[in-house]
Design a protein around this motif. Sequence first.
Motif, PDB file in Angstrom:
ATOM      1  N   ARG A  42     -28.348   6.550  16.325  1.00  0.00           N
ATOM      2  CA  ARG A  42     -29.604   7.072  15.768  1.00  0.00           C
ATOM      3  C   ARG A  42     -29.626   6.950  14.255  1.00  0.00           C
ATOM      4  O   ARG A  42     -30.674   6.627  13.659  1.00  0.00           O
ATOM      5  CB  ARG A  42     -29.760   8.534  16.195  1.00  0.00           C
ATOM      6  CG  ARG A  42     -31.045   9.181  15.713  1.00  0.00           C
ATOM      7  CD  ARG A  42     -31.209  10.561  16.304  1.00  0.00           C
ATOM      8  NE  ARG A  42     -31.324  10.483  17.767  1.00  0.00           N
ATOM      9  CZ  ARG A  42     -31.477  11.560  18.545  1.00  0.00           C
ATOM     10  NH1 ARG A  42     -31.511  12.776  17.998  1.00  0.00           N
ATOM     11  NH2 ARG A  42     -31.594  11.416  19.846  1.00  0.00           N
ATOM     12  N   HIS A  43     -28.485   7.173  13.627  1.00  0.00           N
ATOM     13  CA  HIS A  43     -28.432   7.053  12.173  1.00  0.00           C
ATOM     14  C   HIS A  43     -28.655   5.609  11.731  1.00  0.00           C
ATOM     15  O   HIS A  43     -29.402   5.352  10.751  1.00  0.00           O
ATOM     16  CB  HIS A  43     -27.077   7.554  11.669  1.00  0.00           C
ATOM     17  CG  HIS A  43     -26.892   7.421  10.192  1.00  0.00           C
ATOM     18  ND1 HIS A  43     -27.585   8.195   9.273  1.00  0.00           N
ATOM     19  CD2 HIS A  43     -26.101   6.569   9.454  1.00  0.00           C
ATOM     20  CE1 HIS A  43     -27.224   7.850   8.061  1.00  0.00           C
ATOM     21  NE2 HIS A  43     -26.334   6.862   8.130  1.00  0.00           N
ATOM     22  N   LEU A  44     -28.059   4.638  12.427  1.00  0.00           N
ATOM     23  CA  LEU A  44     -28.252   3.235  12.081  1.00  0.00           C
ATOM     24  C   LEU A  44     -29.711   2.817  12.278  1.00  0.00           C
ATOM     25  O   LEU A  44     -30.279   2.049  11.479  1.00  0.00           O
ATOM     26  CB  LEU A  44     -27.321   2.358  12.926  1.00  0.00           C
ATOM     27  CG  LEU A  44     -25.818   2.487  12.613  1.00  0.00           C
ATOM     28  CD1 LEU A  44     -25.006   1.647  13.594  1.00  0.00           C
ATOM     29  CD2 LEU A  44     -25.520   2.033  11.180  1.00  0.00           C
ATOM     30  N   ARG A  45     -30.322   3.345  13.336  1.00  0.00           N
ATOM     31  CA  ARG A  45     -31.735   3.017  13.562  1.00  0.00           C
ATOM     32  C   ARG A  45     -32.607   3.613  12.455  1.00  0.00           C
ATOM     33  O   ARG A  45     -33.569   2.982  12.004  1.00  0.00           O
ATOM     34  CB  ARG A  45     -32.172   3.565  14.916  1.00  0.00           C
ATOM     35  CG  ARG A  45     -33.613   3.223  15.270  1.00  0.00           C
ATOM     36  CD  ARG A  45     -33.950   3.722  16.651  1.00  0.00           C
ATOM     37  NE  ARG A  45     -33.125   3.044  17.647  1.00  0.00           N
ATOM     38  CZ  ARG A  45     -33.125   3.366  18.949  1.00  0.00           C
ATOM     39  NH1 ARG A  45     -33.898   4.378  19.361  1.00  0.00           N
ATOM     40  NH2 ARG A  45     -32.377   2.701  19.790  1.00  0.00           N
ATOM     41  N   ALA A  46     -32.261   4.822  12.020  1.00  0.00           N
ATOM     42  CA  ALA A  46     -33.026   5.430  10.921  1.00  0.00           C
ATOM     43  C   ALA A  46     -32.871   4.597   9.642  1.00  0.00           C
ATOM     44  O   ALA A  46     -33.845   4.440   8.868  1.00  0.00           O
ATOM     45  CB  ALA A  46     -32.559   6.863  10.695  1.00  0.00           C
ATOM     46  N   GLN A  47     -31.683   4.071   9.395  1.00  0.00           N
ATOM     47  CA  GLN A  47     -31.494   3.205   8.221  1.00  0.00           C
ATOM     48  C   GLN A  47     -32.343   1.937   8.327  1.00  0.00           C
ATOM     49  O   GLN A  47     -32.944   1.490   7.335  1.00  0.00           O
ATOM     50  CB  GLN A  47     -30.007   2.845   8.082  1.00  0.00           C
ATOM     51  CG  GLN A  47     -29.137   3.972   7.549  1.00  0.00           C
ATOM     52  CD  GLN A  47     -27.706   3.502   7.319  1.00  0.00           C
ATOM     53  OE1 GLN A  47     -27.252   2.533   7.932  1.00  0.00           O
ATOM     54  NE2 GLN A  47     -27.014   4.179   6.415  1.00  0.00           N
ATOM     55  N   ALA A  48     -32.371   1.335   9.513  1.00  0.00           N
ATOM     56  CA  ALA A  48     -33.178   0.124   9.698  1.00  0.00           C
ATOM     57  C   ALA A  48     -34.660   0.434   9.473  1.00  0.00           C
ATOM     58  O   ALA A  48     -35.385  -0.340   8.818  1.00  0.00           O
ATOM     59  CB  ALA A  48     -32.959  -0.445  11.099  1.00  0.00           C
ATOM     60  N   ASP A  49     -35.138   1.571   9.997  1.00  0.00           N
ATOM     61  CA  ASP A  49     -36.548   1.936   9.803  1.00  0.00           C
ATOM     62  C   ASP A  49     -36.851   2.171   8.324  1.00  0.00           C
ATOM     63  O   ASP A  49     -37.930   1.784   7.817  1.00  0.00           O
ATOM     64  CB  ASP A  49     -36.881   3.189  10.607  1.00  0.00           C
ATOM     65  CG  ASP A  49     -36.850   2.941  12.109  1.00  0.00           C
ATOM     66  OD1 ASP A  49     -36.816   1.758  12.494  1.00  0.00           O
ATOM     67  OD2 ASP A  49     -36.849   3.928  12.885  1.00  0.00           O
TER      68      ASP A  49
END
Length: 453
Positions: A42-49
């Motif tokens: 979830r943290h990596l996805r938040a960084q990508a967003d």
Amino acid sequence: MTPLAHRLAPRTLRGRLSLVALTTAALIMTLLTIVFNLAGTRHLRAQADAELRDRAEAVATTVDISGPRARVRESVNDQLLDTDVWIYADGRLLERPSVTASPGGRLSAVAADMAGTGRQRCATADGGLPVRLCSLPVPGPHAAVIVTALSLGPYRGSADALLMASLVLDAVMLACTYVLTRLSVGRALRPVQSMTAQAAQWGAVGSEERFGAAHHPVELARLGGSLDVLLDRIRSVLRHERQLTGELSHELRTPLTRMVVELDWWRARPRSEAETWATHQRLSEAVHSMRGICDALLDDARERALDTPGATDVLPVLERMLQQLHSAEDVRSTLEAEEPTIRAALPPALLERVLSPLLANAARYARTSVTVSARRTADGVRVEVTDDGPGVPEDFVGELFTPGRRADGDDGHDGAGLGLPLARRLARSVGGEVSFDSGHTRGARFTITLPAD
């Protein structure tokens, strides 16, 4: 548990505790690994967003919506900004990626769908590799929307590396948990193994050494107390065994000596038939005496081996035994008691074994009556058994409690002369005494003193 699982289960307590600890740690680490990797993903996805939104905001600065038609201004970073970017205005596509997406491709269709909603959102599309797309509306009269895309391959690689690292860490932690648990449990059980070895050694020799409860943890103190009780019982059994062996040796020596003397005398010179018959009679009497001695001593050993503490109401036992005596012997029996309840500190069976020889002798030699009295004294319980028979010969009083001796062997009564010695021995085993009242002249009187409850 299935037979296979039962065979595979550890046999030792240390192995079982280690397996339980390993299983528990594996469950906890599995749960933590799942939670940790979900949080990491979830943290990596938040960084990508966040990166996609930053790019969309940078692209928005190049869109001119002040004129009658929206257009894209040229800038020095056009090549960088145009990478995976779709720009829509008034429902038409102003610009699309030059290389990544074709007009009819999967990503272009997802970008057109997101632009058609006219609001900010993010979605993931699978186009061979997962791709993350985010849309950003540009406020103004021309309803412009910017859609940016980013391949999640590097993020997915980071997530896979994070998962692999957590699995390796879990394996190392499980191995350390198993090893440390075995070492800790082995160290904790070392005193138990030592106590077990000492208990086996002390029990084999009947040692007086005991563990005690001092300087031990509570669990080991309880174990030591239980082992001490078992050692006391083992020592008591060994003591009874040695005592029984000694008593048998001592009591059988007299009839055996008599048998040897009779045989030597018979073989010394030729004997008549009458003398041979008399010798056989004496040998038979000696054999019966030995059998009586063995039976009496074995009964005594059984009673003492029980070693059962307890308390008994004396009067009901006396009443029951006197009723049996009255039905078996043609004598009148009387019970006298000063109190309705008199309790003695010994089991009922042992009290009966103490009283039985005295009552049997009283009924055997009494002319008409047997009187039993019971009362409580300052230091215990006193029971007196009195008969109105001929009494005990004065010259035999000193040998009255000697095993195997009788005042008159030809009085027509069976017996090996062991009843009174056995009664005294049993009474003394609980702290009591059996004695003869030489001051009583009309018949015979025996006194039993017992500890009170």
